[in-house]
Design a protein around this motif. Structure first.
Motif, PDB file in Angstrom:
ATOM      1  N   MET C   9      38.263  52.609 -15.849  1.00  0.00           N
ATOM      2  CA  MET C   9      38.567  53.183 -14.550  1.00  0.00           C
ATOM      3  C   MET C   9      37.768  52.513 -13.443  1.00  0.00           C
ATOM      4  SD  MET C   9      39.023  57.076 -15.489  1.00  0.00           S
ATOM      5  CE  MET C   9      40.104  57.493 -16.856  1.00  0.00           C
ATOM      6  N   TYR C  14      35.304  56.207  -4.479  1.00  0.00           N
ATOM      7  CA  TYR C  14      34.573  57.453  -4.228  1.00  0.00           C
ATOM      8  C   TYR C  14      33.085  57.224  -4.498  1.00  0.00           C
ATOM      9  CZ  TYR C  14      35.093  57.629  -9.248  1.00  0.00           C
ATOM     10  OH  TYR C  14      35.107  57.312 -10.576  1.00  0.00           O
ATOM     11  N   ARG C  16      29.225  58.199  -5.689  1.00  0.00           N
ATOM     12  CA  ARG C  16      28.739  58.634  -6.979  1.00  0.00           C
ATOM     13  C   ARG C  16      28.807  60.144  -7.188  1.00  0.00           C
ATOM     14  NH1 ARG C  16      23.311  56.866 -10.230  1.00  0.00           N
ATOM     15  NH2 ARG C  16      23.615  58.326 -11.919  1.00  0.00           N
ATOM     16  N   TRP C  17      28.554  60.917  -6.164  1.00  0.00           N
ATOM     17  CA  TRP C  17      28.418  62.364  -6.371  1.00  0.00           C
ATOM     18  C   TRP C  17      29.660  63.170  -6.057  1.00  0.00           C
ATOM     19  CZ3 TRP C  17      24.628  64.137  -9.145  1.00  0.00           C
ATOM     20  CH2 TRP C  17      23.483  63.325  -9.297  1.00  0.00           C
ATOM     21  N   LEU C  19      33.007  63.011  -7.045  1.00  0.00           N
ATOM     22  CA  LEU C  19      33.855  63.469  -8.147  1.00  0.00           C
ATOM     23  C   LEU C  19      33.171  64.547  -8.985  1.00  0.00           C
ATOM     24  CD1 LEU C  19      36.555  63.180  -9.650  1.00  0.00           C
ATOM     25  CD2 LEU C  19      35.473  61.464 -11.081  1.00  0.00           C
ATOM     26  N   PRO C  20      31.906  64.317  -9.409  1.00  0.00           N
ATOM     27  CA  PRO C  20      31.235  65.381 -10.166  1.00  0.00           C
ATOM     28  C   PRO C  20      31.200  66.708  -9.426  1.00  0.00           C
ATOM     29  CG  PRO C  20      29.974  63.360 -10.294  1.00  0.00           C
ATOM     30  CD  PRO C  20      31.100  63.097  -9.348  1.00  0.00           C
ATOM     31  N   CYS C  23      34.685  68.406  -9.336  1.00  0.00           N
ATOM     32  CA  CYS C  23      35.044  68.919 -10.668  1.00  0.00           C
ATOM     33  C   CYS C  23      34.256  70.185 -10.992  1.00  0.00           C
ATOM     34  CB  CYS C  23      34.758  67.869 -11.740  1.00  0.00           C
ATOM     35  SG  CYS C  23      35.926  66.512 -11.769  1.00  0.00           S
ATOM     36  N   LEU C  24      32.960  70.153 -10.772  1.00  0.00           N
ATOM     37  CA  LEU C  24      32.131  71.294 -11.157  1.00  0.00           C
ATOM     38  C   LEU C  24      32.418  72.515 -10.292  1.00  0.00           C
ATOM     39  CD1 LEU C  24      28.713  69.573 -11.932  1.00  0.00           C
ATOM     40  CD2 LEU C  24      30.395  70.481 -13.546  1.00  0.00           C
TER      41      LEU C  24
END
Lengths: 422, 422, 422
Positions: C9, C14, C16-17, C19-20, C23-24
């Motif tokens: 991928m 985006y 680093r932080w 997407l996490p 999602c969370l």
């Protein structure tokens, strides 16, 4: 077209207009014939509400759909993914195998619905279809897929479609003789599907013998990823074979039993295949062609007897023998067939479907002949062999004889049909 | 052999005759043991017609086959395609992973039918098998597949077969202690399958520690297409996990509930896996090993409690936690295990099956301890935990204690067994 | 991390932080909302024992689980393997297609359970879920997968998640208008899933138009193995489509009929696709993009009418037409859309889902308008169209009108929604 993409299915010699014309005309013919003949069976028709009351059914779950649909989907996967991908191991024909399989199978199931419908589901001028017809159509096409394995790489798509047309027709005739005239049991099709399909294909490939095909032999070599794709085909056939052999068995214990017998036979077959593959190769390595094919012979060989009281250990014995026969066939018989009898069996269907199919027919005949009321129970005995009506007085040994006759008829039909088509 | 093809499964150190001999002799032993012990259960036997009348069943659809066969086929796919292809991501062992998985699984299901049969389906000298036995045999082999993931690349096929023989035996003993002696619930096998399988495999790989294996580490690298094959394995495990956890639950609401809980837990697990994978990597990229493995931890962790009233949000919470635990395990714990404890966990089964299995056991114990008649209904409460006969007076909190004891027993059996086999 | 593996991928922009965090946080929101709203429906709840007695059910097999679970699993495979792998044919986005599909689908099914639950399964403050809700959630996500096909390669994972959030919401609103307000039939989702999904995605991709994307066109080229992977996607969609269209039909004859109609339509579609693909290409070769996509149009186009008395030959006709329309769309319409309307339809969803979806809506309207008590039977007629309660007096022609209105509403919702999201 704006998006440039590499165009598959290379170098076929048919002319630009022939394939389109055949596809379109035949499909129009299907529409007309379906329009005249095919209607929903009672369990798929909106009148089912009334039907239920007449048949005194209290619940929709009694619809045959719920007895057979999961098995149907498994069989469907075997025909389109299983057989298609199994042949991908030949790197030269990889995509062609999957693509052509898709084409003739899609045509074949329509023609099979008609042919089998006329013989088995014809009522007051209409063919009434339900989920069992879909399974039978898939079975019939399975027999074409088997024959395709022998001639892979030798024919154009149009020749395949023509072969499908004839083979499906002969399949339906053969099936009618076996199931209706001889009143033979063959739920998993050792005789009707495998024996017939294999010897039909072998006869055709014998007639299409091309000596110079040998020169392109290195194109038959496989590559690493192709082997993994082929393994997908193998595993789906192996895993779903219990569904194949139980899909059209009687409701209840017969379907249950057929699945168990097939599961056992296939498990045993894997071990003897690995043993003989390792034993017969230099340095004890395993040959992937054996693993991809011979491991399935156990499923073929309980096709007739799986729904009978073959018992789990009986199934293990059948699987044990077939793993050996099939692997030995790949190592010793196949080169002999090619060099002496000029039969170029591209995928080795004689080893996977031919001999195991014959064994399956014989096992079925013996199992039927050995049946007793003690083993089956009084009612179970009659239900298992459908000894009702005209067949009320048939004994197990007579049934065994008719089963054996079924093998002979299937072989004769295959040789004659294959010769005609070839 | 005329057709030259590259022969797979390279460079195994077994001698030419050992693998064939083991396969053939063991299969003969299976046939003898099946002949002596294994028969069809009442629902697969031709006497079912009489059985039906005795049990007052009005329809063939009441046969257990129709309750469980679709789930069985899904589980079958998970064992043979799911686990097999999941391990293909290691390019060095691609075909070997699939092929050896096929071999030991085919042997394992036969031996499991016997071992589990003696413990659970033994009646008047015979093991009576039906579709539930086939599922349980697949489950048992699933536990061997898990252990295989830890030692992949270190053992010969014969060593794998020997390990299968012992692990299946110990699995059956452990399962008997948990289900019969402790009267513990574990339909999806968090304890019996995952915890036991993982710590068994980890113990074996610890004993087989080879320091110089590190040098060939670059062979563990994956390639693009191998990752896609592995993704097939992952997705089939992920999609069919609801069938896995519901396959042998009680008929009706319990099967239904187990599927829903598993579906929810797996969905949540994907999101936290992606989140932590991206967070813990340089530049925020996603690591494919995490996506291929940690996304499945949610299924493992509801294995015990899925058939209980865990509720959908409870399942989400379990999946949420396990995605994190599993991903963190891959990033931080695995290097630690290898460098400090000398445990070379090839596929990272500790992160996918070990820790999530333990969590699953604990969640099961808590969910059982928290059960009330209010939540389950009076009859549902008794049915869900089978609080009948000797267990009529067991309370939820006592049940929770026994569930916890089950985790400890599974761990002990795994360590002891793994040490012996290693 | 000790094991160096290539990280997939690639090159998303985006930070680093982000997407996490997304999602969370979103997953935490799901847990809270599930905690407040979602509970087991009566057939998955442990109170089912009492429920059974109230509903006078004599057997656990009457649980909806056994009517729909096999179809659910097939649909699940279509969404995660089918759609995921179908897009692998673009070598540049291979793993990304499967991985991102996995991510947004896992989020989407949770959000869909909530959104659809509020509209359809809300009772006394709680959403009561069962297997039918799981199927509907998968359907809803299917519509996102379709839209994804148009924008593949243009968006980051976070944008995909945001699009999923909005599209699922709008899907549920549109579905509510069609099924509840207009009282329209659409079991296989020609309108709600395909038409809505396709035109939603096309509107989004129109807005995201990037002229310089053309320069990277060669990255769209496919490779041999990618085509085989894509073929896995195609075949699973093709084989399981009968399950898709029958999954949420009424129990009994309607499910049975929907499967048969879809089977027939898909078979016919393969032949006309092959015919036109060969006819429209230079030298009569077949284009793999057509085989991978247009062969499926027959399933899309009977989505609305499959559960009606379309009859097998009616289905063949629909499949016949759609194979042609879809293939012609790939050859002539797609380049036109891109050059003139600036719609870059990466996977050609307009040809596979857009036009066939519209045809499906129209066929449904006609089939409904043509319904008579004679064809359906008195009770079957009422059951098929649910002409009860407020709708007791609705006539077939009025129903046909409402069906047509459903198409228009779906299109309007798609354009408006797509514009907003884009």
């Amino acid at each position: 077209m704006e998006r440039p993409r590499h165009q598959g299915m290379v170098k076929n010699t048919y002319m630009r207009w022939r394939l389109p014309l055949v596809c379109l005309l035949w499909e129009v013919a299907m529409i007309v014939l379906f329009g005249v003949f095919v209607r929903f069976g009672p369990e798929a028709d909106a009148h089912w509400e009334e039907e239920k009351q007449e048949m005194n059914l209290t619940s929709d779950i009694e619809n045959d759909f719920y007895f057979r649909y999961p098995s149907f989907q498994d069989v469907h996967v075997m025909i389109f993914v299983g057989f298609g991908f199994l042949m991908v191991f030949l790197k030269r024909y990889g995509f062609g195998a999957v693509g052509f399989n898709f084409l003739f199978a899609a045509f074949g199931i329509q023609w099979a619905l008609l042919m089998q419908g006329w013989f088995h589901s014809f009522k007051s001028g209409k063919i009434l279809i339900g989920v069992e017809n879909l399974i039978n159509a898939d079975f019939c096409v399975g027999s074409v897929c088997i024959a395709f394995g022998a001639i892979l790489g030798k024919t154009s798509p149009i020749q395949l479609l023509v072969m499908t047309l004839f083979q499906v027709t002969l399949f339906a005739v053969n099936e009618y003789i076996l199931l209706n005239l001889l009143h033979v049991k063959d739920a998993g099709g050792s005789m009707t599907i495998h024996t017939f399909g294999a010897y039909f294909g072998l006869t055709v490939t014998r007639i299409l013998y091309r000596p110079n095909l040998e020169q392109s032999k290195d194109k038959q070599g496989s590559v690493y990823h192709s082997d993994l794709f082929a393994m997908i085909g193998t595993l789906y056939l192996w895993m779903y074979w219990p569904s194949f052999n139980s899909a059209i068995s009687e409701h209840g214990d017969a379907q249950h039993r057929a699945a168990i017998n097939t599961y056992c036979s296939l498990a045993a077959c894997v071990l003897t295949t690995m043993a003989f593959s390792s034993m017969l190769q230099k340095k004890g390595k395993l040959d992937m062609v054996h693993i991809q094919n011979a491991t399935l012979a156990g499923g073929v060989a309980v096709g007739t007897s799986a729904e009978m009281m073959l018992t789990p250990y009986g199934s293990l014995i059948v699987g044990f023998i077939c793993g050996i026969v099939s692997t030995v066939g790949y190592v010793y018989l196949m080169p002999f067939l090619e060099s002496r009898l000029h039969i170029q069996d591209t995928c080795g269907i004689h080893n996977l479907h031919g001999m195991p199919g014959l064994i399956g027919g014989i096992v079925g005949a013996i199992t039927a002949a050995a049946a007793t009321e003690d083993v089956y129970g009084k009612e179970g005995f009659i239900k298992a062999f459908d000894f009702t009506g005209t067949y009320q007085t048939r004994t197990p040994s007579v049934q065994g004889g008719f089963q054996a006759a079924g093998i002979v008829v299937s072989l004769l039909m295959a040789f004659t049909g294959g010769a005609l088509v070839g």
